[in-house]
Design a protein around this motif. Structure first.
Motif, PDB file in Angstrom:
ATOM      1  N   ALA A   1      18.989 -68.936  40.899  1.00  0.00           N
ATOM      2  CA  ALA A   1      19.512 -69.101  39.548  1.00  0.00           C
ATOM      3  C   ALA A   1      18.641 -70.031  38.710  1.00  0.00           C
ATOM      4  O   ALA A   1      18.477 -69.823  37.503  1.00  0.00           O
TER       5      ALA A   1
ATOM      6  N   LEU B   1      25.420 -65.681  34.313  1.00  0.00           N
ATOM      7  CA  LEU B   1      25.737 -65.895  35.722  1.00  0.00           C
ATOM      8  C   LEU B   1      26.874 -66.906  35.861  1.00  0.00           C
ATOM      9  O   LEU B   1      27.807 -66.717  36.650  1.00  0.00           O
TER      10      LEU B   1
ATOM     11  N   PHE C   1      22.314 -75.149  37.020  1.00  0.00           N
ATOM     12  CA  PHE C   1      21.411 -74.618  38.049  1.00  0.00           C
ATOM     13  C   PHE C   1      20.069 -75.339  38.095  1.00  0.00           C
ATOM     14  O   PHE C   1      19.374 -75.299  39.108  1.00  0.00           O
TER      15      PHE C   1
ATOM     16  N   VAL D   1      22.802 -71.162  44.455  1.00  0.00           N
ATOM     17  CA  VAL D   1      23.249 -70.000  43.678  1.00  0.00           C
ATOM     18  C   VAL D   1      22.054 -69.102  43.400  1.00  0.00           C
ATOM     19  O   VAL D   1      21.009 -69.566  42.947  1.00  0.00           O
ATOM     20  N   ARG D   2      22.246 -67.821  43.662  1.00  0.00           N
ATOM     21  CA  ARG D   2      21.226 -66.829  43.364  1.00  0.00           C
ATOM     22  C   ARG D   2      21.799 -65.760  42.443  1.00  0.00           C
ATOM     23  O   ARG D   2      22.993 -65.462  42.492  1.00  0.00           O
ATOM     24  N   HIS D   3      20.951 -65.216  41.598  1.00  0.00           N
ATOM     25  CA  HIS D   3      21.317 -64.100  40.737  1.00  0.00           C
ATOM     26  C   HIS D   3      21.369 -62.866  41.627  1.00  0.00           C
ATOM     27  O   HIS D   3      20.335 -62.349  42.058  1.00  0.00           O
TER      28      HIS D   3
ATOM     29  N   GLN E   1      21.198 -67.359  33.098  1.00  0.00           N
ATOM     30  CA  GLN E   1      21.970 -68.436  33.708  1.00  0.00           C
ATOM     31  C   GLN E   1      23.356 -68.547  33.077  1.00  0.00           C
ATOM     32  O   GLN E   1      24.354 -68.745  33.778  1.00  0.00           O
TER      33      GLN E   1
ATOM     34  N   TRP F   1      26.661 -60.819  39.210  1.00  0.00           N
ATOM     35  CA  TRP F   1      27.368 -61.500  40.283  1.00  0.00           C
ATOM     36  C   TRP F   1      26.479 -62.556  40.920  1.00  0.00           C
ATOM     37  O   TRP F   1      25.264 -62.434  40.951  1.00  0.00           O
ATOM     38  N   ALA F   2      27.121 -63.598  41.386  1.00  0.00           N
ATOM     39  CA  ALA F   2      26.410 -64.734  41.975  1.00  0.00           C
ATOM     40  C   ALA F   2      26.492 -64.683  43.489  1.00  0.00           C
ATOM     41  O   ALA F   2      27.559 -64.459  44.068  1.00  0.00           O
ATOM     42  N   ASP F   3      25.368 -64.899  44.131  1.00  0.00           N
ATOM     43  CA  ASP F   3      25.290 -65.061  45.586  1.00  0.00           C
ATOM     44  C   ASP F   3      25.302 -66.564  45.845  1.00  0.00           C
ATOM     45  O   ASP F   3      24.348 -67.263  45.515  1.00  0.00           O
ATOM     46  N   ILE F   4      26.388 -67.081  46.405  1.00  0.00           N
ATOM     47  CA  ILE F   4      26.548 -68.529  46.547  1.00  0.00           C
ATOM     48  C   ILE F   4      26.650 -68.924  48.015  1.00  0.00           C
ATOM     49  O   ILE F   4      27.166 -68.190  48.851  1.00  0.00           O
TER      50      ILE F   4
ATOM     51  N   LEU G   1      30.651 -66.341  37.352  1.00  0.00           N
ATOM     52  CA  LEU G   1      31.162 -67.190  38.425  1.00  0.00           C
ATOM     53  C   LEU G   1      32.492 -67.820  38.024  1.00  0.00           C
ATOM     54  O   LEU G   1      33.424 -67.930  38.832  1.00  0.00           O
TER      55      LEU G   1
END
Length: 373
Positions: free
Chosen positions: A281, A292, A131, A272-274, A289, A219-222, A296
């Motif tokens: 991230a 996370l 990240f 990628v966001r937390h 990280q 969870w990852a916001d991708i 993922l």
């Protein structure tokens, strides 16, 4: 119900890295390799990772995989059990430097053929800086995600890279016949859109699965940040291909001055966001990280199982030491729920103590793999 999962029953290493000749058999879906640093644990995972297209989890030159005091080549063979049937797969490098692939001892053209029998995913300590590192590393990671569900994606990426190098060379040489550049740019546009579309589809499917799933890991916001990917969100692929080709034609002078092609999926990035924190991230703590990235990886393994109807072979190098005992045990339960075969390494066998009776416990010393007593 879990999808059918290939199980490595036997692994044979010949002149591979630290192993002169090693043969091991396995019964469990969880395999835990422990031993001192440098004993050869990661070498075993790397040998398995080469049953996937590419250069494996270390991205090493194949000649580096040959045992230093050996004859110059190496061979890796495994017996894979799936749906009650056994299949022998093999790969290696001859003394003359020729890479070989075999299924049931018959030659096949590439590692792509192995994808019909198993998919191999991995997570290694080298990925901890994903990240915070360069965009190129995240693109490579994104392409590995896409390759897990689309076995032909890697070939398209390689063709695109070759086509880009060809255009860059033509621009550098200042070719007078524009038909050469037209042809090169047409190829880049077609391949570029195909690569971008595969990435977008993978991210879309993975995002949906992450939202619907549950995990002890955040969870990852991708999403993908890229010009071609953005175009595909608004227009059909053929229209995007034509716009991309026109852009390439119009930016020849700029790209010639830069020495590279500045527009295309080769410049895209994976954002990628937390999810729970709503924070990028790269701005999260090291521990966040790692958690996370683990979440993922688990979500991707579930996606591969769903898309290919076969749970993947998952290789986790030095992963257990990252987490406290509570989260480590939660990780083991999630791994068991995947239904595939999981290979883990760790220097301290205590990290796997709770898996006694649930996993194949192996001790690794230089050149040897033995069952832990």
């Amino acid at each position: 119900m879990n999808p059918p999962a290939p199980l490595v029953r036997r692994l044979i290493l010949s002149d591979y890295r630290s192993y002169a000749s090693t043969r091991c058999e396995f019964d469990a879906r969880l395999v835990a390799l422990s031993g001192e640093n440098g004993a050869g644990k990661t070498n075993v995972l790397e040998a398995l990772s080469l049953f996937s297209p590419g250069r494996g989890l270390r991205r090493a030159e194949l000649a580096e995989c040959a045992r230093r005091d050996g004859a110059g080549g190496f061979a890796v063979s495994l017996e894979l059990e799936s749906d009650g049937a056994s299949t022998q797969l093999g790969h290696g490098l001859t003394q003359e430097g020729e890479r070989q692939f075999r299924i049931e001892r018959a030659p096949v053209s590439s590692a792509r053929a192995f994808a019909d029998h198993l998919r191999v995913l991995w997570l290694t300590p080298a990925m901890d800086g994903l990240f915070n590192g360069p965009a190129g590393e995240r693109r490579r990671f994104l392409d590995r995600l896409a390759l897990g569900v689309d076995a032909d994606h890697g070939a398209r990426v390689n063709k695109l890279e070759r086509a880009l190098r060809n255009r860059n060379r033509l621009l550098e040489e200042g070719v007078s016949d524009k038909r050469w550049l037209d042809a090169a740019e047409q190829e880049i546009a077609a391949l570029g859109v195909a690569v971008a579309a595969a990435r977008r589809e993978t991210v879309s499917r993975l995002s949906a699965l992450i939202v619907a799933g549950e995990s002890v890991f955040p969870w990852a916001d991708i999403s993908i940040e890229g010009e071609i990917e953005n175009m595909l969100a608004e227009a059909p692929a053929l229209a995007v291909e034509e716009r991309f080709r026109e852009t390439l034609s119009q930016t020849r002078r700029r790209d010639a001055a830069a020495g590279r092609t500045l527009t295309g999926p080769q410049t895209s990035d994976l954002a990628v966001r937390h999810g729970p924190k709503g924070e990028a991230a790269r701005d999260c703590s090291t521990g966040e990280q790692k958690a996370l990235l683990m979440g993922l990886t688990l979500a991707h393994a579930r996606l591969v199982a769903k898309m290919t109807v076969k749970a993947p072979l998952l290789l986790l190098d030095e992963v257990a030491a990252h987490f406290d005992p509570k989260r480590r045990e939660a990780l083991f339960h999630e791994l068991e729920a995947l239904g595939g075969q999981i290979w883990m390494t760790g220097a301290d066998p205590f990290l796997f103590a709770s898996l006694e009776g649930r996993a194949e416990m192996l001790h690794v010393t230089p050149g040897r793999i033995e069952r832990r007593g």
